[in-house]
Motif scaffolding. Structure first.
Motif, PDB file in Angstrom:
ATOM      1  N   TYR A   1      26.030  31.089  56.445  1.00 40.85           N
ATOM      2  CA  TYR A   1      24.818  31.604  55.802  1.00 40.85           C
ATOM      3  C   TYR A   1      25.109  32.863  54.975  1.00 40.85           C
ATOM      4  O   TYR A   1      24.434  33.125  53.978  1.00 40.85           O
ATOM      5  CB  TYR A   1      23.741  31.881  56.841  1.00 40.85           C
ATOM      6  CG  TYR A   1      23.012  30.622  57.263  1.00 40.85           C
ATOM      7  CD1 TYR A   1      22.277  29.890  56.333  1.00 40.85           C
ATOM      8  CD2 TYR A   1      23.065  30.160  58.579  1.00 40.85           C
ATOM      9  CE1 TYR A   1      21.611  28.728  56.705  1.00 40.85           C
ATOM     10  CE2 TYR A   1      22.399  29.004  58.952  1.00 40.85           C
ATOM     11  CZ  TYR A   1      21.677  28.290  58.008  1.00 40.85           C
ATOM     12  OH  TYR A   1      21.015  27.129  58.369  1.00 40.85           O
ATOM     13  N   HIS A   2      26.106  33.624  55.390  1.00 41.98           N
ATOM     14  CA  HIS A   2      26.519  34.793  54.600  1.00 41.98           C
ATOM     15  C   HIS A   2      27.079  34.336  53.248  1.00 41.98           C
ATOM     16  O   HIS A   2      26.736  34.903  52.200  1.00 41.98           O
ATOM     17  CB  HIS A   2      27.563  35.602  55.359  1.00 41.98           C
ATOM     18  CG  HIS A   2      28.079  36.790  54.609  1.00 41.98           C
ATOM     19  ND1 HIS A   2      27.322  37.935  54.435  1.00 41.98           N
ATOM     20  CD2 HIS A   2      29.254  37.012  53.971  1.00 41.98           C
ATOM     21  CE1 HIS A   2      28.015  38.813  53.718  1.00 41.98           C
ATOM     22  NE2 HIS A   2      29.191  38.276  53.431  1.00 41.98           N
ATOM     23  N   PHE A   3      27.919  33.304  53.278  1.00 42.73           N
ATOM     24  CA  PHE A   3      28.453  32.748  52.035  1.00 42.73           C
ATOM     25  C   PHE A   3      27.321  32.181  51.172  1.00 42.73           C
ATOM     26  O   PHE A   3      27.310  32.345  49.947  1.00 42.73           O
ATOM     27  CB  PHE A   3      29.476  31.649  52.334  1.00 42.73           C
ATOM     28  CG  PHE A   3      30.819  32.151  52.771  1.00 42.73           C
ATOM     29  CD1 PHE A   3      31.411  33.241  52.151  1.00 42.73           C
ATOM     30  CD2 PHE A   3      31.524  31.525  53.802  1.00 42.73           C
ATOM     31  CE1 PHE A   3      32.664  33.694  52.534  1.00 42.73           C
ATOM     32  CE2 PHE A   3      32.773  31.973  54.191  1.00 42.73           C
ATOM     33  CZ  PHE A   3      33.351  33.067  53.559  1.00 42.73           C
ATOM     34  N   LEU A   4      26.381  31.488  51.809  1.00 40.34           N
ATOM     35  CA  LEU A   4      25.245  30.912  51.089  1.00 40.34           C
ATOM     36  C   LEU A   4      24.434  32.001  50.391  1.00 40.34           C
ATOM     37  O   LEU A   4      24.033  31.854  49.222  1.00 40.34           O
ATOM     38  CB  LEU A   4      24.357  30.128  52.056  1.00 40.34           C
ATOM     39  CG  LEU A   4      23.055  29.543  51.489  1.00 40.34           C
ATOM     40  CD1 LEU A   4      23.361  28.528  50.394  1.00 40.34           C
ATOM     41  CD2 LEU A   4      22.230  28.915  52.608  1.00 40.34           C
ATOM     42  N   ASP A   5      24.207  33.096  51.089  1.00 40.62           N
ATOM     43  CA  ASP A   5      23.451  34.209  50.521  1.00 40.62           C
ATOM     44  C   ASP A   5      24.177  34.810  49.316  1.00 40.62           C
ATOM     45  O   ASP A   5      23.560  35.132  48.295  1.00 40.62           O
ATOM     46  CB  ASP A   5      23.233  35.270  51.601  1.00 40.62           C
ATOM     47  CG  ASP A   5      22.259  36.347  51.159  1.00 40.62           C
ATOM     48  OD1 ASP A   5      21.122  36.015  50.795  1.00 40.62           O
ATOM     49  OD2 ASP A   5      22.644  37.534  51.165  1.00 40.62           O
ATOM     50  N   ASP A   6      25.498  34.963  49.441  1.00 34.83           N
ATOM     51  CA  ASP A   6      26.295  35.495  48.329  1.00 34.83           C
ATOM     52  C   ASP A   6      26.211  34.586  47.107  1.00 34.83           C
ATOM     53  O   ASP A   6      26.130  35.054  45.966  1.00 34.83           O
ATOM     54  CB  ASP A   6      27.762  35.661  48.744  1.00 34.83           C
ATOM     55  CG  ASP A   6      27.970  36.847  49.669  1.00 34.83           C
ATOM     56  OD1 ASP A   6      27.038  37.662  49.801  1.00 34.83           O
ATOM     57  OD2 ASP A   6      29.055  36.939  50.264  1.00 34.83           O
TER      58      ASP A   6
ATOM     59  N   ARG B   1      25.773  34.372  42.643  1.00 31.60           N
ATOM     60  CA  ARG B   1      26.613  33.290  42.139  1.00 31.60           C
ATOM     61  C   ARG B   1      28.097  33.619  42.368  1.00 31.60           C
ATOM     62  O   ARG B   1      28.950  33.425  41.504  1.00 31.60           O
ATOM     63  CB  ARG B   1      26.338  33.039  40.646  1.00 31.60           C
ATOM     64  CG  ARG B   1      25.054  32.271  40.390  1.00 31.60           C
ATOM     65  CD  ARG B   1      25.147  30.896  41.061  1.00 31.60           C
ATOM     66  NE  ARG B   1      23.988  30.041  40.822  1.00 31.60           N
ATOM     67  CZ  ARG B   1      23.015  29.827  41.685  1.00 31.60           C
ATOM     68  NH1 ARG B   1      23.024  30.443  42.857  1.00 31.60           N
ATOM     69  NH2 ARG B   1      22.032  28.998  41.424  1.00 31.60           N
ATOM     70  N   SER B   2      28.345  34.119  43.566  1.00 33.02           N
ATOM     71  CA  SER B   2      29.701  34.515  43.950  1.00 33.02           C
ATOM     72  C   SER B   2      30.595  33.286  44.114  1.00 33.02           C
ATOM     73  O   SER B   2      30.261  32.352  44.858  1.00 33.02           O
ATOM     74  CB  SER B   2      29.655  35.302  45.261  1.00 33.02           C
ATOM     75  OG  SER B   2      30.916  35.408  45.852  1.00 33.02           O
TER      76      SER B   2
ATOM     77  N   ALA C   1      32.997  28.955  47.466  1.00 31.94           N
ATOM     78  CA  ALA C   1      34.210  28.398  48.072  1.00 31.94           C
ATOM     79  C   ALA C   1      34.119  28.415  49.591  1.00 31.94           C
ATOM     80  O   ALA C   1      34.501  27.449  50.266  1.00 31.94           O
ATOM     81  CB  ALA C   1      35.431  29.186  47.601  1.00 31.94           C
ATOM     82  N   GLY C   2      33.594  29.512  50.132  1.00 34.45           N
ATOM     83  CA  GLY C   2      33.442  29.602  51.583  1.00 34.45           C
ATOM     84  C   GLY C   2      32.509  28.546  52.127  1.00 34.45           C
ATOM     85  O   GLY C   2      32.786  27.919  53.164  1.00 34.45           O
TER      86      GLY C   2
END
Length: 257
Positions: A70-75, A80-81, A86-87
């Protein structure tokens, strides 16, 4: 080590102290069978180190992966990280597997983070409401089993989660203030008693957390658990400079807890 075994080096990099504490707490409470093994690691490659691993360390590793996804999703959604995208891609299959294995916890984590994001987008100023979103998801993660200890575990996790959120907000307040970013502590930041007020709020959270923790019949590693709850959680707070009065440019240090 469990994170690495199950999810590779990316999983190993997601290690948090929150989940490490949860492993010790649940292992003590349920007196889980915990075989001792020896492994070498990158930091200590010459001599093998003792490792204690059990089903609870696997549970905490799964919770860690859910939070990381969820941290990756938020980023990805916010910035648009590329790293976030990728994560997500690397963890997607494992994420779905864990959601099927622990639907109650994963549902609570998802709902808590959605509510938290809504609060932040709406610039919610009620600290209790905002911190409560993170407290709710931590509460559900602490409930490893729905049994007679469920209520105390849930409350322990809830108040610890609120404490963690407020501590992070306190740590970020100067940076957020300079960048005009959202922080639920912004309204009281310019007061001379800022640090004292924050300390009092967090002390109340930890008092409730410790009160519920003491209801649990934990004996194994009880000294470590108490050391963390009564002392260790404050190390970050004590390392942050004292209050800053923005108008006068002076600092007020109210001392250690």
């Amino acid at each position: 080590h469990t994170l690495k075994q199950k999810y590779g080096y990316l999983g190993q990099m997601t290690l948090t102290y929150d989940m490490t504490f949860l492993i010790i707490l649940l292992t003590s409470l349920y007196e889980s069978n915990t075989p001792r093994k020896q492994h070498r690691c990158l930091i200590h490659p010459v001599k093998k180190q003792n490792m204690l691993m059990n089903a609870i360390s696997e549970y905490a590793a799964d919770m860690n992966i859910i939070l990381t996804y969820y941290h990756f999703l938020d980023d990805w959604q916010d910035e648009r990280s590329v790293k976030g995208f990728a994560g997500m891609a690397l963890l997607k299959r494992d994420f779905k597997t864990i959601c099927n294995r622990y639907p109650r916890q994963c549902k609570a984590i998802k709902e808590g983070l959605i509510r938290l994001k809504t609060c932040e987008e709406n610039h919610e100023t009620n600290l209790d409401v905002v911190a409560g979103c993170f407290g709710d998801l931590m509460a559900e993660m602490f409930v490893y089993k729905q049994d007679i200890w469920e209520d105390s575990l849930r409350k322990t996790g809830f108040y610890l989660g609120k404490f963690i959120y407020i501590m992070d907000a306190y740590d970020d307040i100067e940076k957020d203030s300079k960048n005009a970013s959202y922080n639920p502590l912004t309204e009281i930041y310019n007061t001379s008693s800022f640090k004292e007020n924050c300390k009092n709020i967090m002390t109340m959270m930890m008092a409730e957390c410790a009160s519920e923790f003491e209801k649990l019949p934990c004996l194994i590693e009880i000294d470590i658990l108490r050391n963390i709850l009564y002392n260790g959680v404050w190390m970050k707070f004590d390392s942050i400079p004292g209050d800053k009065n923005v108008e006068e440019g002076t600092y007020y240090d109210n001392g250690s807890i």
